[in-house]
Design a protein around this motif. Structure first.
Motif, PDB file in Angstrom:
ATOM      1  N   ASP A 212       0.815  -1.225   0.000  1.00 15.55           N
ATOM      2  CA  ASP A 212       0.000   0.000   0.000  1.00 15.55           C
ATOM      3  C   ASP A 212       0.848   1.275   0.000  1.00 15.55           C
ATOM      4  OD1 ASP A 212      -2.400  -1.461   0.029  1.00 15.55           O
ATOM      5  OD2 ASP A 212      -2.249  -1.727   2.196  1.00 15.55           O
ATOM      6  N   GLY A 213       1.822   1.295  -0.889  1.00 15.81           N
ATOM      7  CA  GLY A 213       2.633   2.499  -1.034  1.00 15.81           C
ATOM      8  C   GLY A 213       3.783   2.622  -0.063  1.00 15.81           C
ATOM      9  N   VAL A 214       4.013   1.596   0.760  1.00 15.56           N
ATOM     10  CA  VAL A 214       5.126   1.612   1.711  1.00 15.56           C
ATOM     11  C   VAL A 214       6.316   0.867   1.106  1.00 15.56           C
ATOM     12  CG1 VAL A 214       5.941   0.924   4.008  1.00 15.56           C
ATOM     13  CG2 VAL A 214       3.576   1.699   3.686  1.00 15.56           C
ATOM     14  N   MET A 215       7.472   1.526   1.047  1.00 13.22           N
ATOM     15  CA  MET A 215       8.713   0.878   0.644  1.00 13.22           C
ATOM     16  C   MET A 215       9.304   0.228   1.897  1.00 13.22           C
ATOM     17  SD  MET A 215      10.884   0.458  -2.030  1.00 13.22           S
ATOM     18  CE  MET A 215      10.828   1.879  -3.152  1.00 13.22           C
ATOM     19  N   ARG A 216       9.329  -1.094   1.931  1.00 15.64           N
ATOM     20  CA  ARG A 216       9.807  -1.807   3.116  1.00 15.64           C
ATOM     21  C   ARG A 216      11.263  -2.200   2.925  1.00 15.64           C
ATOM     22  NH1 ARG A 216       4.307  -5.165   4.366  1.00 15.64           N
ATOM     23  NH2 ARG A 216       3.327  -3.528   5.607  1.00 15.64           N
ATOM     24  N   MET A 217      12.082  -1.865   3.910  1.00 16.00           N
ATOM     25  CA  MET A 217      13.519  -2.101   3.822  1.00 16.00           C
ATOM     26  C   MET A 217      13.984  -2.874   5.055  1.00 16.00           C
ATOM     27  SD  MET A 217      14.827   1.615   2.460  1.00 16.00           S
ATOM     28  CE  MET A 217      14.076   2.399   1.024  1.00 16.00           C
ATOM     29  N   THR A 218      14.888  -3.821   4.817  1.00 14.67           N
ATOM     30  CA  THR A 218      15.400  -4.670   5.889  1.00 14.67           C
ATOM     31  C   THR A 218      16.912  -4.557   5.962  1.00 14.67           C
ATOM     32  OG1 THR A 218      13.612  -6.264   5.536  1.00 14.67           O
ATOM     33  CG2 THR A 218      15.522  -7.021   6.792  1.00 14.67           C
ATOM     34  N   PHE A 219      17.413  -4.228   7.147  1.00 14.08           N
ATOM     35  CA  PHE A 219      18.843  -4.298   7.408  1.00 14.08           C
ATOM     36  C   PHE A 219      19.146  -5.728   7.857  1.00 14.08           C
ATOM     37  CE2 PHE A 219      18.053   0.257   7.967  1.00 14.08           C
ATOM     38  CZ  PHE A 219      19.110   0.809   7.262  1.00 14.08           C
ATOM     39  N   GLY A 220      19.436  -6.599   6.896  1.00 19.77           N
ATOM     40  CA  GLY A 220      19.689  -7.995   7.215  1.00 19.77           C
ATOM     41  C   GLY A 220      21.063  -8.218   7.815  1.00 19.77           C
ATOM     42  N   GLU A 221      21.315  -9.453   8.223  1.00 15.28           N
ATOM     43  CA  GLU A 221      22.608  -9.767   8.822  1.00 15.28           C
ATOM     44  C   GLU A 221      23.733  -9.735   7.798  1.00 15.28           C
ATOM     45  OE1 GLU A 221      22.539 -13.341  11.063  1.00 15.28           O
ATOM     46  OE2 GLU A 221      21.084 -12.587  12.532  1.00 15.28           O
ATOM     47  N   LYS A 222      23.426 -10.037   6.524  1.00 17.57           N
ATOM     48  CA  LYS A 222      24.450 -10.061   5.489  1.00 17.57           C
ATOM     49  C   LYS A 222      24.254  -9.000   4.415  1.00 17.57           C
ATOM     50  CE  LYS A 222      25.155 -15.058   5.924  1.00 17.57           C
ATOM     51  NZ  LYS A 222      25.075 -16.360   5.213  1.00 17.57           N
ATOM     52  N   ALA A 223      23.021  -8.523   4.245  1.00 17.58           N
ATOM     53  CA  ALA A 223      22.737  -7.622   3.131  1.00 17.58           C
ATOM     54  C   ALA A 223      21.505  -6.785   3.443  1.00 17.58           C
ATOM     55  CB  ALA A 223      22.523  -8.420   1.841  1.00 17.58           C
ATOM     56  N   PHE A 224      21.312  -5.773   2.625  1.00 16.53           N
ATOM     57  CA  PHE A 224      20.179  -4.854   2.744  1.00 16.53           C
ATOM     58  C   PHE A 224      19.167  -5.187   1.663  1.00 16.53           C
ATOM     59  CE2 PHE A 224      18.077  -0.839   1.651  1.00 16.53           C
ATOM     60  CZ  PHE A 224      17.690  -0.372   2.901  1.00 16.53           C
ATOM     61  N   PHE A 225      17.883  -5.149   1.997  1.00 14.44           N
ATOM     62  CA  PHE A 225      16.845  -5.529   1.043  1.00 14.44           C
ATOM     63  C   PHE A 225      15.684  -4.560   1.139  1.00 14.44           C
ATOM     64  CE2 PHE A 225      13.212  -7.876  -0.617  1.00 14.44           C
ATOM     65  CZ  PHE A 225      13.758  -8.596  -1.672  1.00 14.44           C
ATOM     66  N   SER A 232      -2.027  -3.410  -8.005  1.00 17.05           N
ATOM     67  CA  SER A 232      -1.990  -3.287  -9.465  1.00 17.05           C
ATOM     68  C   SER A 232      -0.574  -3.319 -10.043  1.00 17.05           C
ATOM     69  CB  SER A 232      -2.676  -1.982  -9.892  1.00 17.05           C
ATOM     70  OG  SER A 232      -2.041  -0.865  -9.293  1.00 17.05           O
ATOM     71  N   HIS A 233       0.417  -3.505  -9.208  1.00 16.80           N
ATOM     72  CA  HIS A 233       1.810  -3.543  -9.663  1.00 16.80           C
ATOM     73  C   HIS A 233       2.481  -4.817  -9.170  1.00 16.80           C
ATOM     74  CE1 HIS A 233       1.036   0.789 -10.079  1.00 16.80           C
ATOM     75  NE2 HIS A 233       2.100   0.859 -10.853  1.00 16.80           N
ATOM     76  N   PRO A 234       3.491  -5.298  -9.890  1.00 16.51           N
ATOM     77  CA  PRO A 234       4.307  -6.399  -9.372  1.00 16.51           C
ATOM     78  C   PRO A 234       5.212  -5.897  -8.246  1.00 16.51           C
ATOM     79  CG  PRO A 234       5.207  -5.588 -11.435  1.00 16.51           C
ATOM     80  CD  PRO A 234       3.911  -4.854 -11.222  1.00 16.51           C
ATOM     81  N   VAL A 235       6.056  -6.769  -7.757  1.00 18.95           N
ATOM     82  CA  VAL A 235       7.004  -6.395  -6.710  1.00 18.95           C
ATOM     83  C   VAL A 235       8.213  -5.710  -7.343  1.00 18.95           C
ATOM     84  CG1 VAL A 235       8.485  -7.224  -4.847  1.00 18.95           C
ATOM     85  CG2 VAL A 235       6.280  -8.336  -5.270  1.00 18.95           C
ATOM     86  N   TYR A 236       8.529  -4.519  -6.866  1.00 22.74           N
ATOM     87  CA  TYR A 236       9.770  -3.833  -7.222  1.00 22.74           C
ATOM     88  C   TYR A 236      10.738  -4.092  -6.062  1.00 22.74           C
ATOM     89  CZ  TYR A 236       7.117  -1.005 -10.656  1.00 22.74           C
ATOM     90  OH  TYR A 236       6.344  -0.579 -11.711  1.00 22.74           O
ATOM     91  N   TRP A 237      11.840  -4.801  -6.328  1.00 16.17           N
ATOM     92  CA  TRP A 237      12.753  -5.149  -5.238  1.00 16.17           C
ATOM     93  C   TRP A 237      14.182  -4.754  -5.574  1.00 16.17           C
ATOM     94  CZ3 TRP A 237      16.996  -8.356  -5.651  1.00 16.17           C
ATOM     95  CH2 TRP A 237      17.092  -9.116  -6.829  1.00 16.17           C
ATOM     96  N   PHE A 238      14.972  -4.550  -4.547  1.00 14.95           N
ATOM     97  CA  PHE A 238      16.395  -4.226  -4.721  1.00 14.95           C
ATOM     98  C   PHE A 238      17.149  -4.673  -3.484  1.00 14.95           C
ATOM     99  CE2 PHE A 238      14.442  -0.708  -2.546  1.00 14.95           C
ATOM    100  CZ  PHE A 238      15.382  -0.294  -1.604  1.00 14.95           C
ATOM    101  N   ASP A 239      18.448  -4.815  -3.631  1.00 13.94           N
ATOM    102  CA  ASP A 239      19.276  -5.128  -2.459  1.00 13.94           C
ATOM    103  C   ASP A 239      20.669  -4.574  -2.675  1.00 13.94           C
ATOM    104  OD1 ASP A 239      20.621  -6.894  -4.195  1.00 13.94           O
ATOM    105  OD2 ASP A 239      20.791  -8.440  -2.670  1.00 13.94           O
ATOM    106  N   SER A 240      21.466  -4.609  -1.611  1.00 20.43           N
ATOM    107  CA  SER A 240      22.891  -4.287  -1.710  1.00 20.43           C
ATOM    108  C   SER A 240      23.610  -5.105  -0.645  1.00 20.43           C
ATOM    109  CB  SER A 240      23.158  -2.791  -1.532  1.00 20.43           C
ATOM    110  OG  SER A 240      22.752  -2.343  -0.257  1.00 20.43           O
ATOM    111  N   PHE A 241      24.823  -5.501  -0.979  1.00 20.51           N
ATOM    112  CA  PHE A 241      25.598  -6.321  -0.040  1.00 20.51           C
ATOM    113  C   PHE A 241      27.071  -5.922  -0.110  1.00 20.51           C
ATOM    114  CE2 PHE A 241      24.651  -8.658  -3.956  1.00 20.51           C
ATOM    115  CZ  PHE A 241      25.916  -8.937  -4.452  1.00 20.51           C
ATOM    116  N   PRO A 242      27.799  -6.078   1.006  1.00 19.95           N
ATOM    117  CA  PRO A 242      29.214  -5.695   1.029  1.00 19.95           C
ATOM    118  C   PRO A 242      30.061  -6.613   0.169  1.00 19.95           C
ATOM    119  CG  PRO A 242      28.302  -5.875   3.259  1.00 19.95           C
ATOM    120  CD  PRO A 242      27.318  -6.507   2.323  1.00 19.95           C
TER     121      PRO A 242
END
Length: 422
Positions: A212-225, A232-242
């Protein structure tokens, strides 16, 4: 635009309506600049090394904050981008166990800044800008890779890998982080520096609840997601890792890269793992680079714009917005004086302080994604809820900037951080 063997025809008209302004790079910044220049009476011509098809398909998606969306008003593309994009009304930050650390509410951005933040496919945004350029008769030459740039006193001459060379009155390098024009004009400038992070991302249909319009972000143990989804839209996803080097995963085939990305998020909370399981293949990775501060952005008749002048990492969602702002400010500086040197100097003086603030915020955000020891993760979870309010205040001052209203002014709403923007 003049044949390369007739440079004298370009003399003494560099900032008059008869001027031809070459733009190297048909990315967001270059296209926005062409539209703005044409509206102000100049004759822009764009050169793009990629094919049109490649330009429309490269990259996945980006988010334009309110300042970038307002910048699109100056080139009459705001309404179409708003229509085709996904309103981003909040950002939720969670720790590796899925516990919420902060919720950054952006639902008031329309009222506070005149527009919401919008997430949109990069190719869709590029397509909107290209179609607008073509509708206004602006020349875009695709498949034109520059091989040599000569910055003469009377004109700039360009040679291309294929086809005849030509001369233009002024040249704007909007050809990105690895700008070829920049290396030609400033061969001693430093190279982009690897930040220690590699990103991937994509768009996928996954059976998960809408945010519902919220960009959800997770500071994971190994990477960011991060991800966002509406009904009406598919999932837009991204991540970054060291990573130790930018080539750490470059040699991996898509199947192996996909397995690596899934492994980096194996301990993430749901639905992160379900999203990645729905991904067929991660086709490529994107090492994230930073650009050291450059001494100057122009020389003679050539000026740098966007990532060619100041690479902005993806950690504050401001890269495309800064390029749009650059385009509006540069074009306004050019129309305000007959002296292109003075116009370039004014453009740089206006943009440098704002870019410095954005870079500072971006680097702060990036540093939080590189934590991977148990102690650093614990301290981040402890301190982030306390630090986020300060980041939010700084970000809202960025969003309040209205380049479409007063591109040659200080924009006191940004510089002073007025109360109604904080």
């Amino acid at each position: 635009m003049c044949p390369i063997d007739d440079p004298a025809a370009t003399m003494n008209r560099a900032t008059t309506p008869e001027a031809t302004i070459g733009i190297c790079g048909a990315g967001v910044g270059g296209l926005a600049l062409a539209l703005r220049l044409a509206r102000l009476g100049f004759h822009p011509v764009l050169f793009e090394a990629r094919s049109k098809e490649a330009a429309l398909s490269e990259g996945e998606f980006l988010t334009l904050a309110s300042n970038g969306m307002n910048g699109l008003r100056a080139v009459d593309c705001y309404e179409e981008v708003l229509r085709q994009g996904l309103e981003t009304r909040a950002i939720e930050l969670c720790n590796a166990r899925g516990k919420r650390l902060a919720l950054i509410d952006q639902s008031d951005h329309l009222a506070a800044f005149g527009t919401p933040a919008v997430t949109i496919r990069r190719g869709v945004l590029t397509g909107i800008l290209i179609e607008k350029c073509q509708a206004e008769g602006i020349t875009i030459q695709f498949g034109r890779r520059v091989t040599k740039v000569d910055n003469h006193a009377h004109a700039v001459t360009l040679n291309f890998f294929e086809g005849a060379g030509l001369a233009v009155d002024l040249l704007v390098a909007a050809d990105g982080l690895r700008s070829f024009v920049r290396t030609q004009i400033f061969p001693d400038y430093p190279q982009p520096q690897f930040t220690g992070l590699i990103g991937t991302g994509g768009i996928v249909d996954a059976d998960i609840p809408a945010t519902d319009g919220v960009m959800r972000m997770t500071f994971g143990e190994k990477a960011f997601f991060g991800y966002i989804k509406t009904a009406s839209h598919p999932v837009y996803w991204f991540d970054s890792f060291p990573a130790d080097t930018p080539d750490a995963v470059r040699a991996l085939e898509p199947a192996a890269l996909t397995a690596h990305v899934r492994q980096m998020h194996a301990d993430d909370p749901e639905p992160n793992r379900s999203i990645l399981q729905a991904v067929g293949q991660v086709e490529r990775s994107y090492p994230i680079f930073d650009m050291p501060q450059l001494p100057v952005w122009s020389s003679g008749r050539v000026v740098l714009l966007g990532d060619a002048a100041h690479a902005i990492g993806p950690h504050a969602g401001q890269g495309a917005s800064m390029a749009i702002e650059d385009a509006v400010v540069l074009s306004s500086c050019l129309v305000a004086t007959l002296d292109y040197g003075a116009a370039f100097a004014r453009y740089e003086a206006l943009r440098r302080p704002r870019i410095a603030r954005v870079v500072k915020l971006t680097r702060q955000n990036a540093s939080r994604k590189r934590k991977n020891s148990r102690l650093s993760l614990f301290l981040r979870d402890l301190l982030l809820p306390l630090l986020i309010p300060m980041t939010v205040r700084a970000s809202r001052r960025l969003f309040a900037y209205r380049v479409d209203l007063d591109p040659l002014e200080a924009n006191t709403s940004f510089e002073s951080g007025r109360k109604d923007a904080a």
